[in-house]
Design an enzyme around this catalytic site. Structure first.
Site, PDB file in Angstrom:
ATOM      1  N   ASP A  34       5.356  -7.464  -8.318  1.00  0.00           N
ATOM      2  CA  ASP A  34       4.749  -6.619  -6.925  1.00  0.00           C
ATOM      3  C   ASP A  34       5.257  -7.640  -6.093  1.00  0.00           C
ATOM      4  OD1 ASP A  34       3.104  -6.092  -5.084  1.00  0.00           O
ATOM      5  OD2 ASP A  34       1.330  -6.214  -6.225  1.00  0.00           O
TER       6      ASP A  34
ATOM      7  N   SER B 124      -3.241   0.974  -0.639  1.00  0.00           N
ATOM      8  CA  SER B 124      -3.826  -0.468  -1.593  1.00  0.00           C
ATOM      9  C   SER B 124      -3.351  -1.509  -0.632  1.00  0.00           C
ATOM     10  CB  SER B 124      -3.167  -0.262  -2.637  1.00  0.00           C
ATOM     11  OG  SER B 124      -1.713  -0.357  -2.601  1.00  0.00           O
TER      12      SER B 124
ATOM     13  N   HIS C 281       2.395  -5.820  -2.429  1.00  0.00           N
ATOM     14  CA  HIS C 281       0.869  -6.471  -2.127  1.00  0.00           C
ATOM     15  C   HIS C 281       1.027  -7.943  -1.881  1.00  0.00           C
ATOM     16  CE1 HIS C 281       0.219  -2.647  -4.309  1.00  0.00           C
ATOM     17  NE2 HIS C 281      -0.739  -2.504  -3.299  1.00  0.00           N
TER      18      HIS C 281
END
Length: 548
Positions: free
Chosen positions: A518, A274, A521
């Site tokens: 998060d 990702s 990312h």
């Protein structure tokens, strides 16, 4: 002649007392003449062996001896004693003009090519940017009187401090505090060509103009909600105003239309986890923003959410090219194995590639990455998980498993990729910034709004990337462009979505989100835009269009 008219001899004419006075008077006159003579020699360029040391002693003495030069303000003023100068053979001592007392040892000087110590005029405090100095043609630093000018040719090199200093070019680098033993002052290198430069060795600089970001926040409809910090109401926007500045050169901005022209009729594919999807969406948004008719850009299946594992392709109709993403977080094939007692084990094949290879083996540019899924509990423990052939290892260290998976990938690339047709790129490990725990147990990066300035807090070069270095160097025939982004991402603790992965309907939801952040990312626009700039420059260095 009559003896009665003879003159008397001095000892007859003077008494003993008078002779003693005259003798002292004569000696005083003689001494005065000698001193006057020596002082005259001292003010001239006349140099006589054995006399020069005596003259130097007279200069440094505390005697109030009138000089033959201009008179002082007061005839009774005693000349201030100057410190003794100890000469150093073949090296001129540097001079510092400082606003306050400071250590002027060798750590604050730099040697020129001729072995002379360059002289700097210091700022108001130790560790500040060197100002009022320019580099002459012979490499020496000369002074200037404009105290309001920060010279582009003189900056403080990287140190351990939380403050920033700048130069005319807008470059920001960490400044060093006065008590740092490793503090150095050096002239900024002249900018060389990016073709001969390590573009991954540098610093983040503040971009206070309109050059950043590459596309305005909220302008790209193809950013996954998890990455869209602007849409998720992140209150600050400073994280989009940083650009990467290599130490040895300047790099061009990513020219979207030029990149598309070089991609005309071609296929670019991101393969990985990702984090590569993060980078893929960034490039789609950058290229799309460079076009007038944005309706001519679309995902071929019509999808706008890309979190599910699979294959996605954005087509740029006017250039007959696609920019694709293939989810393959390990490269290896995820499988299963039936144990001796009838239990089924989920395994990862280290000796077989994922079945998705058919989706990208014909690509013209391949951007691979794998790394983040190797940090999960199952992969870290490596118990009854890693498989080769019909063998499932009861326990295998994760780094060894990573090496074996990369070796399988390298063999596949060498066998299946036409090195005369395809550029192969491997993007390195993107650093995370969880504090207070891992990603799945309360780790946080909330309220981070600026990069790391103190290099002491940066992590070591990742062991997984050392394994990659070995594979690329010793195990592969195909040339691979290695995008070594680990250090440049490590600075950017401010660039993660943190709690802004979604929009919260209530304050309670927002408070609960603090424990589920998060910090791996990246927000878009943001840091991955720079990765794509570096991809563009790396491909230019490799001769992007030369093979087509």
């Amino acid at each position: 002649m009559d003896s009665s008219k003879k003159l008397l001899f001095p000892d007859q004419f003077f008494s003993a007392r008078r002779r003693n006075i005259l003798s002292r008077f004569g000696l005083g006159i003689a001494a005065s003449l000698v001193i006057v003579t020596l002082l005259s020699l001292a003010n001239s360029s006349f140099n006589v062996p054995f006399v020069s040391p005596l003259l130097q002693g007279l200069r440094n003495s505390n005697l109030n001896i009138p000089s033959s030069g201009p008179s002082s303000s007061s005839s009774n003023q005693v000349e201030e004693k100057k410190p003794e100068v100890v000469p150093v053979p073949d090296v001129k001592a540097s001079s510092f003009e400082s606003g306050q007392t400071r250590d002027t040892g060798s750590k604050n000087t730099s040697l020129s090519g001729e072995g002379e110590v360059s002289s700097f005029e210091s700022g108001p405090r130790s560790g500040d940017t060197v100002i009022n100095s320019t580099l002459s043609e012979d490499g020496k630093v000369s002074g200037r009187n404009d105290e309001n000018t920060l010279e582009a040719n003189a900056t403080i090199s990287v140190g351990n401090s939380s403050s920033l200093v700048s130069d005319l070019g807008g470059r920001f680098v960490p400044a060093n505090s006065s008590n740092e033993k490793n503090a150095t002052v050096e002239a900024d290198r002249s900018r060389g060509s990016y073709e001969d430069c390590d573009i991954y060795d540098g610093n983040w600089v503040r971009a206070d103009d309109e050059t950043m970001p590459y596309y305005p926040p909220g302008s790209c409809p193809y950013i996954d909600r998890d990455f869209n910090c602007h849409a998720n109401k992140r209150p600050d926007d400073g994280y989009v105003k940083w650009k990467w500045q290599p130490n040895g050169c300047d790099i061009p901005r990513l020219n979207g239309t030029d990149f598309l022209e070089k991609l005309r009729g071609k296929k670019l594919v991101f393969v990985g986890d990702s984090i590569n999807r993060n980078m893929w969406e960034s490039l789609v948004c950058i290229l799309r923003h460079s076009l007038k008719d944005k309706k001519r850009v679309y995902e071929i299946s019509g999808r706008r959410e890309f979190k599910k594992r699979g294959f996605y392709a954005f087509r740029f109709e006017d250039y007959n090219c696609t920019v694709d993403f293939v989810g393959s977080p390990f490269f290896g094939r995820e499988s299963s194995f039936r144990g001796v007692n009838g239990t089924t084990l989920e395994t990862l094949r280290l000796d077989m590639m994922d079945k998705t290879t058919s989706m990208y083996r014909d690509a013209d540019i391949l951007v691979f990455n794998t790394g983040h899924w190797w940090t999960h509990d199952k992969t870290k423990l490596g118990e009854n998980y890693y498989q080769e052939g019909n063998v499932v290892y009861p326990r295998l260290k994760v780094l060894e498993a990573y090496k074996r998976a990369l070796t399988t990938w390298a063999k596949w690339v060498d066998k299946n990729i036409d090195r005369n047709q395809t550029h192969v790129v491997f993007r390195g490990y993107s650093e995370t910034h969880f504090r207070g725990g891992p990603w799945n147990s309360g780790g946080q990066c909330h309220n981070e709004t600026e990069p790391i300035y103190n290099t002491h807090y940066l992590k070591k070069y990742p062991s997984k990337m050392r394994a990659l270095d070995y594979i690329l160097r010793d195990k592969m025939k195909t040339p691979v462009i290695y995008m070594n982004i680990s250090r440049l991402t490590d600075f950017r603790k401010d660039g993660h979505p943190s709690i802004y992965r979604t929009v919260y309907k209530t304050e309670k939801e927002k408070r609960e989100a603090v424990s589920h952040q998060d910090c791996s990312h990246w927000c878009l626009p943001g840091v991955p835009d720079t990765w794509n700039q570096l991809l563009y420059v790396s491909l230019l260095k490799a001769g992007l269009a030369s093979k087509w």
